[in-house]
Design a protein around this motif. Structure first.
Motif, short mmCIF file in Angstrom:
data_model
loop_
_atom_site.label_atom_id
_atom_site.label_comp_id
_atom_site.label_asym_id
_atom_site.label_seq_id
_atom_site.Cartn_x
_atom_site.Cartn_y
_atom_site.Cartn_z
N HIS A 10 0.85 -1.20 0.00
CA HIS A 10 0.00 0.00 0.00
C HIS A 10 0.88 1.25 0.00
N HIS A 12 1.62 5.12 -2.43
CA HIS A 12 1.07 6.05 -3.42
C HIS A 12 2.22 6.76 -4.14
N LYS A 90 -8.11 0.57 -6.84
CA LYS A 90 -8.19 1.25 -5.55
C LYS A 90 -9.52 1.99 -5.46
N HIS A 157 -5.95 -0.39 5.93
CA HIS A 157 -5.93 0.24 7.26
C HIS A 157 -6.58 -0.67 8.31
N ASP A 210 1.41 3.43 3.30
CA ASP A 210 1.04 4.74 2.75
C ASP A 210 2.25 5.56 2.31
ZN ZN Z 1 -3.41 4.94 1.07
#
Ligand code: ZN
Length: 260
Positions: A10, A12, A90, A157, A210
Motif C-alpha cells: 500500500h 502512493h 483502488k 488500514h 502509505d
Molecule cells: Zn493509502
C-alpha cells in the motif's frame, strides 16, 4: 531488525512524473523488492504516474489505479490501465457510494472479469471533500466477497478503527479477504486491540505503509517499517514478521497474478 526483503502492498506515487525515479531509489535504499502503487481520488493524472512507474520497473511495481464506479468513464479508465498491466483497483467509498449496491454489480462483474484485485480504503478519511466512514467498512463489501470468490479483496488500514472487527471476521470466513497494516488506523488497532488481531489468520495480514511521498515535517512514511514491526512484535507476532512483510504478499501476487 527488519526482514531482508520487503513487499509494501500500500503506497502512493507522491512524486510528479519527472521525479518517479525517487520511488525506485526509496525502494532500493530500504530493501523493498516490490510495491503496490495506488491511485488516489485525484483523477487520471495520478493514474498516469502509476503507468509511468510500471514502465520503469514492470517486475517491481504492481499498478493500482483509482476510479469511482459512479463515473461513467470508470471502466474505460480501468481498461486503459489493465492494458498497461495494472491489476489492483483502488476504491474510496468514503466519497459517497456503498460498494454493495445493486447498481454497481455490473461494474464489479467487469472488474472481476478483467482480473483486478480490489483494495479499498476503510475507515476515517481526512479529506477536504465531504466524506464518511459509513460507506467504507468491510461489511459493505461482504456481498462482493461472496459473489466474486476468485477476486482478491484487501481491506486497507486494518478495516479502519470502526471496522476492524468486521475485517478480522471476514479473514476467518472468506478465503479471498486480506487486511493491510497501513497507518494511521492500524496503530490504533495494534495498540488497543492486539489480542483481537491475533484472532485473524496471520497469512491474511499484508504490510502497507502509505509511502512514498516526499517526507514532510509531520509525516515520514519510511519510519513506518520500524514502527509497524515493533507493534507486530508487541502483539506477540514477532516470529511472523517475515510473513507479514514479504511471504504473504509474495503468495498473493502469485495467486492473483498481480504482476502480468
Ligand atoms: Zn493509502
Amino acid at each position: 531488525m527488519l526482514p531482508e526483503k520487503i513487499i509494501d502492498m500500500h503506497t502512493h506515487p507522491g512524486y510528479p512524473v519527472g521525479e518517479l525515479g525517487k520511488i525506485l531509489d526509496y525502494m532500493d535504499e530500504r530493501g523493498i523488492e516490490k510495491i503496490v502503487s495506488l491511485g488516489a481520488s485525484k483523477g487520471p493524472e495520478y493514474n498516469d504516474r502509476i503507468l509511468k512507474l510500471r514502465e520503469m520497473a514492470p517486475e517491481r511495481i504492481i499498478g493500482g489505479p483509482c476510479v469511482d464506479p459512479r463515473d461513467p468513464g470508470a471502466l474505460d479508465e480501468l481498461k486503459r490501465c489493465h492494458d498497461k498491466g495494472c491489476r489492483i483497483l483502488k476504491l474510496f467509498p468514503n466519497f459517497g457510494f456503498y460498494p454493495d449496491e445493486a447498481q454497481f454489480v455490473p461494474f464489479f462483474e467487469e472488474v472481476a472479469r478483467m482480473g483486478f484485485g480490489i483494495l479499498s480504503h476503510c475507515g476515517w478519511l481526512g479529506a477536504k471533500r465531504l466524506s464518511s466512514v459509513k460507506y467504507a467498512r468491510p461489511m459493505r463489501f461482504e456481498e462482493l466477497f461472496r459473489r466474486f470468490p476468485d477476486t482478491l479483496f484487501i481491506m486497507a488500514h486494518m478495516g479502519g478503527i470502526s471496522g476492524f472487527i468486521e475485517g478480522i471476521m471476514y479473514t476467518t470466513r472468506t478465503p479471498n479477504v486480506y487486511l493491510d497494516t497501513t497507518p494511521g488506523h492500524s496503530h490504533w488497532v495494534f495498540k488497543h486491540a492486539g489480542e483481537m488481531v491475533r484472532g485473524m489468520p496471520v497469512e491474511r495480514l499484508l504490510l502497507g505503509t502509505d509511502g512514498i511521498s516526499p517526507p514532510s515535517k509531520d509525516w515520514d512514511a519510511s519510519k513506518q517499517y520500524e514502527l509497524i514491526a515493533s507493534e507486530i512484535d508487541d502483539l506477540g507476532w514477532g516470529e511472523h514478521l517475515e510473513d507479514i512483510y514479504y511471504n504473504n504478499a509474495a503468495r498473493v501476487i502469485e495467486k492473483y497474478k498481480l504482476l502480468p
